[in-house]
Write an enzyme that holds these catalytic residues in place. Structure first.
Site, PDB file in Angstrom:
ATOM      1  N   LYS A 154       4.117   8.892   9.063  1.00 40.91           N
ATOM      2  CA  LYS A 154       3.858   8.270  10.357  1.00 40.91           C
ATOM      3  C   LYS A 154       4.815   8.754  11.455  1.00 40.91           C
ATOM      4  CE  LYS A 154       0.925   4.872   8.386  1.00 40.91           C
ATOM      5  NZ  LYS A 154       0.929   3.967   7.273  1.00 40.91           N
ATOM      6  N   TYR A 196       0.855  -1.187   0.000  1.00 40.22           N
ATOM      7  CA  TYR A 196       0.000   0.000   0.000  1.00 40.22           C
ATOM      8  C   TYR A 196       0.886   1.231   0.000  1.00 40.22           C
ATOM      9  CZ  TYR A 196      -3.482   3.441   1.575  1.00 40.22           C
ATOM     10  OH  TYR A 196      -4.300   4.523   1.681  1.00 40.22           O
ATOM     11  N   ASP A 199       9.227   2.702  -0.022  1.00 39.21           N
ATOM     12  CA  ASP A 199       8.171   3.336   0.754  1.00 39.21           C
ATOM     13  C   ASP A 199       8.331   2.884   2.207  1.00 39.21           C
ATOM     14  OD1 ASP A 199       5.954   4.234   2.027  1.00 39.21           O
ATOM     15  OD2 ASP A 199       4.500   3.472   0.569  1.00 39.21           O
TER      16      ASP A 199
END
Ligand SMILES: *Cc1c(COP(=O)(O)O)cnc(C)c1O
Length: 431
Positions: free
Chosen positions: A272, A149, A244
């Site tokens: 995050k 994702y 990522d």
């Protein structure tokens, strides 16, 4: 499915109200509990490893806002940094030294990130990194992996993990066929398939984007040699390798997955943890590539609140506390204890389980064979996952409400809390 949660009556009522004005009652799909059933707790406050709902149930938080809160909720230094900044202004619309502090700190921990652009989310980071890769190579195709994702931008939604996997939707309506046609998809850990794709279309591939340690199909580990082969192929064909690390960055190790596996990507996406619980993302990498970003170069990208001082202050305060090894050693000990407890409980209940873990990221899958890609992850017994999830919730543990997410530990979790999590897990298997 909204009834039958007597211990969460106020949350159930709140959900009814929410559904009138928010699609599915939530602002991010996985929060709806759709895949595990029942109504989600509505949260009112959190502190350290704890989170509390409207009905005053208290849970050990194993979600931690899906990754950012590696120091737990309301870490004193993070709170202090935000409070101090609040006395000085909430947004400036011009450069601040805080942004430089965060960029330097990121570069210290992750040397491949020579220059960085701060954005507001992981989605923005990956979207812009892909744009830069296409601009730098003059090519159009990108290669991603099923179950990985990378946020919700159009070209990266093909066979995505996380909420997309949870809801079993193949990509998303609204994404054009033309957009998807520029996205090639391979299986994670299948180096032969990637080699084959490069042999056929390598001259057209702008970038390979990958979660080096996927967390969004549940945790999956890269097989020995897989990431190395991505590095080699992208170098051979002049394509950009994008790691990522929005989830794994500063989580699996101070230097992220790239330090664990000693691989230097061309570009890295972050998010995050670098916002300490406030909205921040970033992408960065080789200075020669990053200087193609506007205003130094022609590749456009911008953001009204990018580098927001409150968010950046929280990020700096978070990263500062990760400069020693001890937090990582402690989370490794706790992670190992959790993994061991889950394995022993499953064995005692004669239930086949796969526990995939790196440091403080862990997912259990109920299946007999190893989980190493999206297809094998989907072998897990989702009905049993839902049952165990309910037992965890009833036992006072907030576990990610989807098979295809990672759980997280923080530096303020303890052995006692981990043992409580394991007890509830075991009850879920026996009950
Ligand atoms: C969470 C995540 C994203 C998206 O970040 P947002 O801030 O939710 O947009 C992208 N990539 C990975 C690996 C993630 O875990």
């Amino acid at each position: 499915m909204l009834d039958g949660d007597p211990g969460r009556r106020l949350s159930t009522t709140a959900m009814r109200r929410a559904r009138q004005v928010l699609p599915g009652g939530v602002n991010s799909p996985v929060r709806s509990f759709r895949s595990v059933g029942g109504s989600p707790p509505f949260f009112t406050r959190a502190d350290g490893p704890w989170i509390e709902d409207l009905d005053q149930n208290r849970y050990i938080d194993m979600v931690l806002a899906y990754g950012p809160l590696i120091l737990g909720h309301l870490n004193p230094a993070v709170v202090q940094a935000i409070s101090r900044q609040l006395t000085r202004g909430e947004a400036m619309g011009g450069p601040t030294e805080l942004e430089v502090d965060l960029a330097e700190r990121i570069r210290d921990y992750m040397p491949s990130v020579e220059m960085v652009r701060l954005v507001n989310s992981g989605t923005e980071a990956t979207m812009s990194a892909v744009r830069l890769a296409r601009a730098a190579t003059g090519r159009e195709l990108i290669l991603k992996f099923a179950g990985c994702y990378h946020g919700h931008s159009d070209s990266l939604l093909a066979e995505a993990g996380s909420g997309v996997a949870t809801l079993s939707i193949p990509g998303s309506p609204g994404v054009t066929a033309g957009t998807v046609a520029d996205t090639l998809v391979a299986s994670f850990n299948d180096a032969a398939a990637v080699t084959d794709l490069f042999a056929r279309r390598g001259e057209q591939i702008a970038a390979v984007i990958v979660e080096p340690i996927p967390g969004n199909m549940g945790v999956v580990l890269p097989r020995s040699g897989f990431l190395e082969s991505l590095r080699q192929l992208t170098s051979d064909y002049g394509a950009i390798l994008i790691f990522d690390e929005v989830m794994s960055g500063f989580r699996v190790a101070r230097g992220g997955a790239q330090s664990l596996y000693s691989i230097r990507p061309d570009l890295t996406c972050l998010g995050k943890i670098i916002g300490g619980g406030l909205p921040v993302g970033a992408f960065g990498g080789r200075a020669e590539l990053m200087s193609q970003m506007a205003p130094e170069g022609p590749v456009y990208q911008a953001g009204t609140l990018s580098g927001n001082p409150l968010a950046v202050a929280a990020g700096v305060a978070t990263l500062e506390q990760l400069s020693a090894d001890e937090p990582y050693l402690q989370m490794e000990r706790l992670g190992a204890r959790l993994e061991r407890g889950i394995r022993l409980s499953a064995a005692a209940a004669q239930t086949a389980v796969q526990v995939n873990r790196v440091a403080s990221m862990l997912t259990f899958f109920f299946c007999a064979d190893p989980v190493f890609d999206y297809r094998s992850a989907r072998q897990s017994d989702l009905a049993l996952f839902s049952k165990v999830h309910r037992a965890l919730l009833e036992g006072g543990v907030f576990w990610p409400p989807s098979q295809f997410e990672s759980s997280f530990l923080s530096v303020v979790h303890t052995e006692e809390l981990v043992d409580l999590v394991v007890e509830s897990f075991a009850r879920g298997l026996s009950g």
